[in-house]
Design a protein around this motif. Structure first.
Motif, PDB file in Angstrom:
ATOM      1  N   PRO A  99       0.841  46.355  31.693  1.00  0.00           N
ATOM      2  CA  PRO A  99       0.233  47.612  32.172  1.00  0.00           C
ATOM      3  C   PRO A  99       0.764  48.050  33.539  1.00  0.00           C
ATOM      4  CG  PRO A  99      -1.434  46.223  31.161  1.00  0.00           C
ATOM      5  CD  PRO A  99      -0.178  45.392  31.220  1.00  0.00           C
ATOM      6  N   GLY A 100       1.019  47.104  34.434  1.00  0.00           N
ATOM      7  CA  GLY A 100       1.524  47.470  35.759  1.00  0.00           C
ATOM      8  C   GLY A 100       2.905  48.103  35.678  1.00  0.00           C
ATOM      9  N   ALA A 101       3.776  47.553  34.836  1.00  0.00           N
ATOM     10  CA  ALA A 101       5.124  48.120  34.696  1.00  0.00           C
ATOM     11  C   ALA A 101       5.073  49.479  34.007  1.00  0.00           C
ATOM     12  CB  ALA A 101       6.018  47.158  33.916  1.00  0.00           C
ATOM     13  N   ARG A 102       4.139  49.648  33.033  1.00  0.00           N
ATOM     14  CA  ARG A 102       3.998  50.964  32.410  1.00  0.00           C
ATOM     15  C   ARG A 102       3.522  51.990  33.430  1.00  0.00           C
ATOM     16  NH1 ARG A 102       1.948  48.088  27.796  1.00  0.00           N
ATOM     17  NH2 ARG A 102      -0.202  48.581  28.352  1.00  0.00           N
ATOM     18  N   ALA A 103       2.668  51.567  34.350  1.00  0.00           N
ATOM     19  CA  ALA A 103       2.209  52.480  35.400  1.00  0.00           C
ATOM     20  C   ALA A 103       3.368  52.900  36.299  1.00  0.00           C
ATOM     21  CB  ALA A 103       1.110  51.817  36.232  1.00  0.00           C
ATOM     22  N   VAL A 104       4.306  51.989  36.569  1.00  0.00           N
ATOM     23  CA  VAL A 104       5.493  52.316  37.365  1.00  0.00           C
ATOM     24  C   VAL A 104       6.313  53.387  36.668  1.00  0.00           C
ATOM     25  CG1 VAL A 104       7.755  51.398  38.068  1.00  0.00           C
ATOM     26  CG2 VAL A 104       5.671  50.142  38.619  1.00  0.00           C
ATOM     27  N   VAL A 105       6.517  53.227  35.361  1.00  0.00           N
ATOM     28  CA  VAL A 105       7.277  54.219  34.600  1.00  0.00           C
ATOM     29  C   VAL A 105       6.551  55.560  34.625  1.00  0.00           C
ATOM     30  CG1 VAL A 105       8.163  54.831  32.318  1.00  0.00           C
ATOM     31  CG2 VAL A 105       8.368  52.478  33.141  1.00  0.00           C
ATOM     32  N   ALA A 106       5.239  55.565  34.470  1.00  0.00           N
ATOM     33  CA  ALA A 106       4.470  56.807  34.490  1.00  0.00           C
ATOM     34  C   ALA A 106       4.601  57.511  35.836  1.00  0.00           C
ATOM     35  CB  ALA A 106       3.001  56.525  34.178  1.00  0.00           C
ATOM     36  N   LEU A 107       4.583  56.746  36.921  1.00  0.00           N
ATOM     37  CA  LEU A 107       4.738  57.338  38.256  1.00  0.00           C
ATOM     38  C   LEU A 107       6.084  58.038  38.384  1.00  0.00           C
ATOM     39  CD1 LEU A 107       3.236  54.413  40.357  1.00  0.00           C
ATOM     40  CD2 LEU A 107       2.331  56.756  40.283  1.00  0.00           C
ATOM     41  N   LEU A 108       7.138  57.427  37.850  1.00  0.00           N
ATOM     42  CA  LEU A 108       8.469  58.027  37.947  1.00  0.00           C
ATOM     43  C   LEU A 108       8.599  59.235  37.015  1.00  0.00           C
ATOM     44  CD1 LEU A 108      10.680  54.829  38.188  1.00  0.00           C
ATOM     45  CD2 LEU A 108      10.256  56.517  39.983  1.00  0.00           C
ATOM     46  N   LEU A 109       7.969  59.170  35.855  1.00  0.00           N
ATOM     47  CA  LEU A 109       8.031  60.312  34.947  1.00  0.00           C
ATOM     48  C   LEU A 109       7.290  61.517  35.528  1.00  0.00           C
ATOM     49  CD1 LEU A 109       7.404  58.521  31.532  1.00  0.00           C
ATOM     50  CD2 LEU A 109       9.550  59.532  32.299  1.00  0.00           C
ATOM     51  N   CYS A 110       6.188  61.273  36.205  1.00  0.00           N
ATOM     52  CA  CYS A 110       5.395  62.362  36.769  1.00  0.00           C
ATOM     53  C   CYS A 110       5.886  62.803  38.146  1.00  0.00           C
ATOM     54  CB  CYS A 110       3.924  61.948  36.878  1.00  0.00           C
ATOM     55  SG  CYS A 110       3.130  61.693  35.277  1.00  0.00           S
ATOM     56  N   GLY A 111       6.493  61.886  38.882  1.00  0.00           N
ATOM     57  CA  GLY A 111       6.875  62.198  40.257  1.00  0.00           C
ATOM     58  C   GLY A 111       8.352  62.356  40.494  1.00  0.00           C
ATOM     59  N   GLY A 112       9.165  62.107  39.467  1.00  0.00           N
ATOM     60  CA  GLY A 112      10.602  62.206  39.671  1.00  0.00           C
ATOM     61  C   GLY A 112      11.128  61.034  40.470  1.00  0.00           C
ATOM     62  N   PRO A 113      12.361  61.089  40.918  1.00  0.00           N
ATOM     63  CA  PRO A 113      12.939  59.985  41.696  1.00  0.00           C
ATOM     64  C   PRO A 113      12.091  59.684  42.934  1.00  0.00           C
ATOM     65  CG  PRO A 113      14.651  61.543  41.054  1.00  0.00           C
ATOM     66  CD  PRO A 113      13.339  62.176  40.703  1.00  0.00           C
ATOM     67  N   LEU A 114      11.859  58.393  43.180  1.00  0.00           N
ATOM     68  CA  LEU A 114      11.052  57.969  44.327  1.00  0.00           C
ATOM     69  C   LEU A 114      11.769  56.849  45.062  1.00  0.00           C
ATOM     70  CD1 LEU A 114       7.519  57.760  42.632  1.00  0.00           C
ATOM     71  CD2 LEU A 114       8.302  59.536  44.218  1.00  0.00           C
ATOM     72  N   ALA A 115      11.636  56.837  46.377  1.00  0.00           N
ATOM     73  CA  ALA A 115      12.147  55.708  47.151  1.00  0.00           C
ATOM     74  C   ALA A 115      11.424  54.439  46.712  1.00  0.00           C
ATOM     75  CB  ALA A 115      11.951  55.955  48.640  1.00  0.00           C
ATOM     76  N   VAL A 116      12.149  53.329  46.640  1.00  0.00           N
ATOM     77  CA  VAL A 116      11.573  52.086  46.117  1.00  0.00           C
ATOM     78  C   VAL A 116      10.325  51.661  46.898  1.00  0.00           C
ATOM     79  CG1 VAL A 116      11.999  49.625  45.741  1.00  0.00           C
ATOM     80  CG2 VAL A 116      13.708  51.318  45.041  1.00  0.00           C
ATOM     81  N   PRO A 117      10.316  51.700  48.247  1.00  0.00           N
ATOM     82  CA  PRO A 117       9.084  51.317  48.965  1.00  0.00           C
ATOM     83  C   PRO A 117       7.892  52.200  48.594  1.00  0.00           C
ATOM     84  CG  PRO A 117      10.955  51.350  50.472  1.00  0.00           C
ATOM     85  CD  PRO A 117      11.420  51.956  49.199  1.00  0.00           C
ATOM     86  N   LEU A 171       7.482  53.759  45.710  1.00  0.00           N
ATOM     87  CA  LEU A 171       7.093  53.391  44.351  1.00  0.00           C
ATOM     88  C   LEU A 171       6.299  52.091  44.340  1.00  0.00           C
ATOM     89  CD1 LEU A 171       7.247  53.864  41.310  1.00  0.00           C
ATOM     90  CD2 LEU A 171       9.455  52.683  41.307  1.00  0.00           C
ATOM     91  N   GLU A 172       6.733  51.119  45.113  1.00  0.00           N
ATOM     92  CA  GLU A 172       6.010  49.840  45.159  1.00  0.00           C
ATOM     93  C   GLU A 172       4.613  50.017  45.732  1.00  0.00           C
ATOM     94  OE1 GLU A 172       8.797  47.523  47.344  1.00  0.00           O
ATOM     95  OE2 GLU A 172       9.792  46.746  45.545  1.00  0.00           O
ATOM     96  N   CYS A 173       4.511  50.883  46.756  1.00  0.00           N
ATOM     97  CA  CYS A 173       3.195  51.164  47.343  1.00  0.00           C
ATOM     98  C   CYS A 173       2.300  51.835  46.308  1.00  0.00           C
ATOM     99  CB  CYS A 173       3.362  52.046  48.573  1.00  0.00           C
ATOM    100  SG  CYS A 173       1.805  52.543  49.343  1.00  0.00           S
ATOM    101  N   ALA A 174       2.846  52.804  45.579  1.00  0.00           N
ATOM    102  CA  ALA A 174       2.068  53.492  44.555  1.00  0.00           C
ATOM    103  C   ALA A 174       1.655  52.533  43.444  1.00  0.00           C
ATOM    104  CB  ALA A 174       2.873  54.652  43.977  1.00  0.00           C
ATOM    105  N   ALA A 175       2.550  51.614  43.078  1.00  0.00           N
ATOM    106  CA  ALA A 175       2.232  50.646  42.019  1.00  0.00           C
ATOM    107  C   ALA A 175       1.082  49.747  42.452  1.00  0.00           C
ATOM    108  CB  ALA A 175       3.469  49.822  41.688  1.00  0.00           C
ATOM    109  N   ARG A 176       1.068  49.365  43.727  1.00  0.00           N
ATOM    110  CA  ARG A 176      -0.044  48.521  44.211  1.00  0.00           C
ATOM    111  C   ARG A 176      -1.366  49.287  44.183  1.00  0.00           C
ATOM    112  NH1 ARG A 176       4.053  46.797  47.818  1.00  0.00           N
ATOM    113  NH2 ARG A 176       3.367  48.270  49.421  1.00  0.00           N
ATOM    114  N   ARG A 177      -1.312  50.612  44.443  1.00  0.00           N
ATOM    115  CA  ARG A 177      -2.530  51.412  44.378  1.00  0.00           C
ATOM    116  C   ARG A 177      -3.099  51.453  42.964  1.00  0.00           C
ATOM    117  NH1 ARG A 177      -3.195  55.260  48.650  1.00  0.00           N
ATOM    118  NH2 ARG A 177      -2.389  54.240  50.516  1.00  0.00           N
ATOM    119  N   ARG A 178      -2.222  51.370  41.953  1.00  0.00           N
ATOM    120  CA  ARG A 178      -2.669  51.438  40.571  1.00  0.00           C
ATOM    121  C   ARG A 178      -3.209  50.101  40.057  1.00  0.00           C
ATOM    122  NH1 ARG A 178      -0.638  55.450  37.297  1.00  0.00           N
ATOM    123  NH2 ARG A 178      -2.074  54.518  35.801  1.00  0.00           N
ATOM    124  N   GLY A 179      -3.021  49.032  40.813  1.00  0.00           N
ATOM    125  CA  GLY A 179      -3.500  47.728  40.362  1.00  0.00           C
ATOM    126  C   GLY A 179      -2.502  46.648  40.732  1.00  0.00           C
TER     127      GLY A 179
END
Length: 923
Positions: free
Chosen positions: A271-289, A291-299
């Motif tokens: 689920p955490g990796a799927r959330a990462v993909v969803a963030l990139l699909l909805c937000g477009g290209p993101l800086a890795v830091p 993206l990692e911060c956003a992934a931690r917010r999701r769980g």
């Protein structure tokens, strides 16, 4: 769709673009005395052709007398220990029984469905013994496909055997998905990675599998762009396109094997990796830091980014993460639920910097609203405008489309879909713009969006439809905007005028020009004054009032120098070209190309390249003209602007005709012919009559040329005023040679008025040449020809000067002055050869021989190792890639005779005697 149903070609297909891989695989297995066995791991993503390469290697090995053994991974048995090995051993069970005791016993246990005694080492040794036994009568090739679906015990045993092939006439080739963890079990094997096909190989693959699909049609261009070199994607997309099953927006069709592979990869994630993909699909290209911060917010996000990356669903380059490829993004986006999107928007709004977070905050607030939300709507509209200014039209289109997906009010959804379509069209994605307008129509009726919708529909029709319809829609849009929205109304008026010119309806154009004059105000900003002056200048030009036109068109050029938008630069380039100032027009067109690319306005690049090509052609810069038109043709097709593609085909045809290559000119005209007829493209239709007349004149057929001019009328049945002026020198040449001097004199009077008013040395030189052709007394003819040559020398139009030298020398020879004629003819022959203008060179050589000089055949010029032209270099590159003459002709829009002619010259100049020698120089 531009062709009827096109069935795929018979299996097996040719494997284009895989020469290196085929060379390696076809050498397997080698005889033991030449170094023994070899093991290879073939890695590639879904659809890259791993299975096809293995099948080709198996066919080659079998044809050479080798034994071929095949093992296929099966996902349903991936967790059953030794299931893969059991399937492999079944066909060779009789040979297993001939192995020495321990080896035979171990493998017999596997055949009996039991795990053998002795562990993995004993099993690996037994497999090595089996390989030696199978390779004894003939070399052995063992192909292991979909290795990622083999059970781990089988994979480890096969890996042990593959590392123990020393001294054996055997080879083992594993093929596996690059995103799956097989490398540990197969450590130590040589790895061969499959990337995307090169563009030329992708085109040849598409043409081979779907021969009925026009190679330069919009479907082929779309398929090639979407597939990005993936062979399976090429086949699935093309099959859907010819069957009418391609989704909108374009994506892999339902039932696609590649789409299923994408789905499998996504659902295999945590689920955490799927959330990462969803963030990139909805937000477009993101800086890795970020993206990692956003992934931690999701769980729990530890390792989620790396997991998604390992599965091939996330790519990281230069510290930025994205979901790679439009097809993959489209496949995965369809797997997200509204709740997934809303959660991603909320997370992105909380972690991004305020300017970037603005859009996602608005999307999140809109998605959570149960009804109309004026505040979030205003916030989203501001964010879309900011996206356009900072990242271009494509980013703005994405913002509008995302907003429409979550907006509560139907009118808001329609308005934003129309805005998304406008930005998508400006970005150069006409197909997407059409799809967005269809979605708007589904919610807002057949003519959604009011005046803004009419403007978008009209612009789409102007670039990729029927210009008469575009003129109607755009004219309606002019009156539909309120008084406080004058800028889009004036732009709609300008585009309506362009549509009128394109269809050849000059009555409509003059009506629009009068309307522009009535709309003009003293306080208009510079960009609107430019439009009104442009209308006034072109209308005066078409009416033959060239003195009045000069003032208006020069103001257009001056105003453009104060503006920064690419559209104004394009209109100013047209004004400068009409003025006869080709160098200024070329600079403005090049500036428009640069601005359009910098501002993300991809739709305007091919439009600007039309004038860049025409201006380069007017200056006799044929290589630059050809390069600009070829790039413009490619971009027109890639952006779905087929009417602009016709313009570029016409320019390329004119270039060939002026060089005397009537076969290539005819081929390019034929490629444009259907679109000209079906869409009522009056200006290209008239232009192409001029092109055909130029080809006839080069082939010494003046009567045929004159008949072409008689048919030079636009789609509205009117004489095309825009093309008539440009074509006048060639009309005079044809009319004089046919004895119709009165018609020639009338055309020359109008042309000379234009040339004199513009003070263009290029046009004045051509006017004097026409006078020289028309003059009845020799003294007058000589004076005009000499003045033409003087003007040519000042403007560096070398090819036109050579033609003037030929006409002048012909007159001198007929008046018994062969000595003066010979010097002019020698210069002309040299220039014609330099420009590869073979018919003109032959005519000049014939005149030179008639004047008492000796000249060799034009194909056998000494010093043949001089530099190749850009087109000849491209032909050499395609030969080096293995393309046939027919394939080269299709790709470059040439006739096969022209390709053969170029190859003869290339062989002579480079001193080679075969295609093999030529290919070796360009690899």
């Amino acid at each position: 769709m531009e062709a009827g149903r096109s069935e795929p070609a018979a299996w097996p297909p040719a494997l284009y673009g895989r020469d290196r891989e085929r060379t390696l695989l076809d050498a397997l297995p080698g005889p033991a005395p030449q170094g023994g066995g070899r093991a290879l791991l073939l890695l590639g993503g879904p659809g890259t052709g791993r299975t096809a390469l293995l099948a080709a290697a198996a066919r080659t090995a079998a044809a050479a007398g080798a034994t071929v053994l095949r093992t296929d991974g099966v996902r349903a048995e991936a967790r059953v220990p030794l299931a893969g090995l059991h399937r492999t051993l079944l066909p060779v069970a009789p040979r297993v029984r001939t192995l020495p005791g321990p080896y035979g016993a171990a493998l017999a246990e596997v055949l009996a469905g039991r795990e053998p005694f002795g562990g993995e080492l004993a099993l690996g040794a037994a497999l090595s013994g089996l390989v030696a036994e199978l390779a004894r009568p003939a070399p052995l090739l063992w192909c292991v496909d979909d290795a990622q679906w083999l059970d781990p015990a089988t994979l480890r045993a096969l890996g042990m055997a593959a590392r123990r092939l020393t001294g054996l006439a055997a080879a083992v080739v594993f093929a596996a998905d690059e995103a799956c963890p097989v490398s540990a079990a197969l450590e130590g094997l040589d790895v061969l990675r499959l990337g995307p096909l090169p563009p030329d190989a992708a085109r040849r693959t598409l043409a081979d599998r779907f021969p009925g699909m026009p190679p330069h049609g919009s479907d082929a261009v779309m398929v090639l762009g979407l597939a990005a070199g993936n062979p399976l994607a090429l086949v699935e997309l093309a099959g859907a396109a010819v069957d009418g099953r391609l989704p909108e927006p374009p994506a892999l069709p339902e039932g696609s094997r590649l789409r299923e592979r994408h789905r499998e990869r996504f659902h295999a994630l945590t689920p955490g990796a799927r959330a990462v993909v969803a963030l990139l699909l909805c937000g477009g290209p993101l800086a890795v830091p970020v993206l990692e911060c956003a992934a931690r917010r999701r769980g729990p996000g530890a390792g989620a980014v790396e997991e998604a990356r390992a599965h091939g669903l996330v790519e990281v380059r230069d510290g930025t993460a994205t979901v790679p490829g439009r097809l993959l993004r489209a496949s995965l986006t369809g797997l997200l639920s509204p709740a997934d999107r809303l959660a991603a928007y909320g997370t992105l709004a909380s972690v991004l910097d305020p300017p970037a977070a603005r859009l996602f905050r608005a999307l999140h607030r809109l998605g959570r609203s149960a009804g109309p939300s004026p505040g979030p709507e205003r916030e989203l509209e501001a964010a879309a405008g900011s996206a356009r200014r900072s990242a271009g039209h494509a980013a703005a289109a994405a913002a509008w489309e995302r907003g429409a997906e979550v907006a509560a009010r139907p009118r808001t959804r329609v308005r934003w879909l129309v805005a998304a379509a406008a930005d998508a069209q400006a970005a150069g994605d006409t197909r997407r713009a059409r799809g967005l307008m269809r979605r708007a129509g589904a919610q807002g009726g057949p003519a959604p969006g009011g005046a803004p919708g009419a403007l978008v529909r009209g612009e789409i029709e102007l670039r990729d439809g029927v210009p008469a319809v575009a003129c109607r829609d755009l004219t309606a849009a002019v009156g539909g905007f309120p008084a406080d929205r004058r800028a889009p109304a004036v732009r709609a008026l300008m585009l309506a005028g362009e549509a009128g010119c394109l269809t050849g309806d000059f009555a409509a154009f003059f009506g629009l020009a009068d309307r522009a004059g009535a709309l003009r105000r003293s306080d208009d900003p510079p960009e609107q004054r430019l439009v009104f002056d442009h209308f006034a200048g072109l209308a005066a030009t078409f009416r033959g009032r060239h003195d009045h036109a000069q003032w208006a068109l020069r103001r257009v050029v001056r105003l453009a120098e104060t503006l920064t938008d690419p559209e104004s630069a394009i209109w100013a380039a047209q004004a400068a070209y009409t003025l006869g100032d080709a160098p200024r027009a070329l600079a403005l067109a090049a500036s428009a190309v640069h601005r359009a690319r910098r501002q993300g306005a991809g739709a305007l690049v091919p439009a600007a390249l039309v004038y860049e090509a025409l201006c380069a052609l007017a200056l006799d810069r044929y290589a630059a003209a050809g390069a600009a038109a070829e790039e413009g043709l490619r971009l027109s097709e890639a952006t779905g602007q087929r009417n602009l593609a016709v313009d570029h085909l016409s320019v390329l045809a004119l270039l060939a005709a002026l060089q005397g290559d009537s076969a290539t000119a005819g081929l390019r005209l034929a490629a444009a012919e259907r679109a000209v007829a079906v869409r009522g493209l009056g200006r290209p239709g008239a232009f192409n009559c001029w092109v055909s007349a130029c080809a006839d004149l080069a082939a010494d057929r003046p009567a045929d040329a004159l008949s072409r001019f008689a048919r030079m009328r636009g789609g509205a049945g009117q004489v095309n005023l825009a093309v008539r002026g440009m074509a006048a020198p060639h009309f005079v040449e044809a009319a004089v040679r046919c004895g119709q001097r009165a018609k020639a004199a009338g055309a020359l009077r109008a042309y000379e008025h234009w040339a004199t008013a513009s003070r263009s040395s290029v046009r004045l030189a051509l006017a004097h040449r026409c006078h020289g052709l028309l003059a009845e007394d020799d003294a007058s003819a000589v004076a005009h020809f000499r003045e033409a040559l003087r003007l040519h020398q000042g403007d560096d139009t070398v090819l036109e000067m050579a033609k003037t030298e030929l006409f002048y020398a012909s007159r001198l020879r007929r008046t018994r002055r062969p000595g003066e004629a010979r010097g002019l003819l020698r210069d002309a022959v040299s220039v014609f050869r330099q420009f590869d203008a073979r018919p003109w060179a032959e005519r000049a050589a014939a005149e030179l021989r008639a004047a008492g000089d000796r000249v060799g055949p034009v194909d056998r010029e000494p010093g043949g190792r001089r530099e190749l032209t850009a087109q000849q270099t491209r032909i050499c590159e395609l030969v080096a890639q293995g393309a046939t003459n027919r394939e080269i002709a299709d790709l470059l829009l040439l006739s096969t005779r022209t390709v053969e002619y170029h190859l003869r010259n290339i062989f002579s100049r480079l001193g080679v005697r075969s295609r093999v020698e030529l290919a070796s120089l360009f690899r």
